[in-house]
Scaffold this active site. Structure first.
Site, PDB file in Angstrom:
ATOM      1  N   ASP A 135       0.841  -1.195   0.000  1.00  0.00           N
ATOM      2  CA  ASP A 135       0.000   0.000   0.000  1.00  0.00           C
ATOM      3  C   ASP A 135       0.878   1.248   0.000  1.00  0.00           C
ATOM      4  O   ASP A 135       0.641   2.201  -0.746  1.00  0.00           O
ATOM      5  CB  ASP A 135      -0.902   0.019   1.236  1.00  0.00           C
ATOM      6  CG  ASP A 135      -2.258  -0.614   0.991  1.00  0.00           C
ATOM      7  OD1 ASP A 135      -2.769  -0.498  -0.132  1.00  0.00           O
ATOM      8  OD2 ASP A 135      -2.809  -1.205   1.928  1.00  0.00           O
ATOM      9  N   VAL A 136       1.880   1.249   0.859  1.00  0.00           N
ATOM     10  CA  VAL A 136       2.789   2.397   0.931  1.00  0.00           C
ATOM     11  C   VAL A 136       3.545   2.553  -0.380  1.00  0.00           C
ATOM     12  O   VAL A 136       3.683   3.661  -0.928  1.00  0.00           O
ATOM     13  CB  VAL A 136       3.764   2.235   2.115  1.00  0.00           C
ATOM     14  CG1 VAL A 136       4.820   3.331   2.100  1.00  0.00           C
ATOM     15  CG2 VAL A 136       2.997   2.260   3.439  1.00  0.00           C
TER      16      VAL A 136
END
Length: 378
Positions: free
Chosen positions: A171-172
């Site tokens: 996600d990051v």
């Protein structure tokens, strides 16, 4: 509207239709750099508002960690008035970012085609789990991607079960890729005046982010396996035991290995044909490891850390997160910023001319709704 932040992205309007992590992380980075970000939430708010514990003053710290420097408006896209406000925001935006399932905004007239019909210069960024093609119906949770991409097969004890990474790493990573794509598209727009559709998906970010393992497979035909804390191509590059705990020790090249041996009083090992080059050390790690450990066990972790680091040998204690922040403070990195009484992590990018700014704490749901609605009507 209130005065815009001053930063390298000053004057940029971002309509943030994203939620949870990848999109909000990307838009917070843009907001820190001066972009004016309007966070559009459904009536129930961003999911992460309810992801707790931990909490601060009753608010999820997960939400607080990725929503600084934004203004919030709650819009029910099924309501004609709210939908019209959302469409007007999209018409005015320099950047629109969303992470609905592909095609999910089409019924509200907020898909790429609809938005560009009235705003051809918009940079429209979409983040999905598995792309807009055959994987469009798959939900895009980081844990799914960690499993599917192969990361979990590489994480954990070799004799145990696969483990997920301790954070939602893809996600990051996808948020960072989205930010990069947006900035590249803005640079192109400066020349052409035209916007474009920037698409990022977690699986592609994962396969790119697996770097040496991905390359080992696609270029070398090798499927990597779980090695715990060991590295497939370097040794030493892992925690090794000392008299009172483990210490990460790294020999990234032959010179570092020679320094390591000198500090440890084992200079003869660097000229041993079994260990002279990195390939030799990697191939013979099971012979080299006990020789290093025997010596390391004669002194404490902190003693070795001090002496090895002074000699230029990469090494590190294994801290809990409070230790990481403490070292950053000690090194003068000033890792914590407080905005409106809410502490957060400083933007990691330093600019000599246009520093990141911190003007707004993470907003309450619809905190700026009245103000934004009035602005959209003008």
């Amino acid at each position: 509207m209130v005065d815009q932040p001053k930063g390298p992205l000053d004057g940029l309007l971002v309509a943030d239709f994203s939620r949870i992590l990848a999109g909000p992380y990307a838009t917070m980075l843009l907001a820190d750099l001066g972009a004016q970000v309007i966070k559009v939430e459904g009536p129930g708010g961003d999911d992460t508002r309810t992801w707790m514990p931990p909490v601060r003053d009753g608010v999820s710290t997960y939400y607080l960690g990725i929503n600084r420097n934004k203004r919030s408006i709650a819009l029910d896209l099924k309501d004609p008035v709210d939908r019209e406000a959302a469409q007007e925001l999209a018409r005015r935006a320099d950047v629109l970012i969303e992470n609905m399932r592909p095609g999910g905004l089409a019924r509200f007239g907020l898909d790429y085609g609809s938005v560009t019909a009235t705003n051809p210069g918009v940079i429209y960024a979409s983040i999905s789990g598995f792309g807009a093609g055959a994987g469009s119906s798959m939900p895009g949770y980081d844990l799914m991607v960690q499993a599917i991409s192969g990361l979990m097969s590489l994480t954990g004890d070799p004799s145990g079960s696969p483990f997920r990474a301790g954070i939602s790493v893809f996600d990051v990573m996808a948020g960072l890729h989205a930010s990069l794509g947006i900035l590249a598209a803005l640079h192109r727009r400066a020349d052409t005046g035209r916007g474009q559709h920037v698409e990022v998906n977690l699986l592609s970010s994962a396969l790119s982010g697996l770097v040496n393992h991905s390359s080992g497979y696609v270029a070398g035909g090798t499927v990597p396996y779980r090695m715990g804390n060991a590295h497939p191509s370097l040794f030493p590059y892992e925690p090794l035991p000392t008299a009172d705990g483990e210490l990460i020790i790294i020999a990234g090249n032959d010179g570092q290995f020679r320094k390591l041996c000198e500090v440890m009083g084992l200079s003869h090992l660097s000229s041993d044909r079994r260990f002279e080059g990195n390939q030799d050390r990697t191939a013979n790690r099971e012979e080299l490891r006990p020789l290093l450990v025997e010596k390391l066990m004669t002194r404490t972790r902190d003693e070795w850390f001090r002496d090895l680091l002074a000699a230029g040998v990469p090494c590190a204690p294994i801290n809990t997160i409070d230790g990481g922040f403490a070292l950053a403070e000690e090194l003068g990195l000033d890792p914590v910023v407080t905005v409106g009484g809410v502490p957060g992590v400083r933007n990691p990018i330093t600019f000599s001319e246009t520093p990141a700014t911190y003007q707004l704490p993470p907003p309450g749901l619809d905190e700026h709704g009245e103000e934004i609605r009035a602005w959209l009507k003008n």
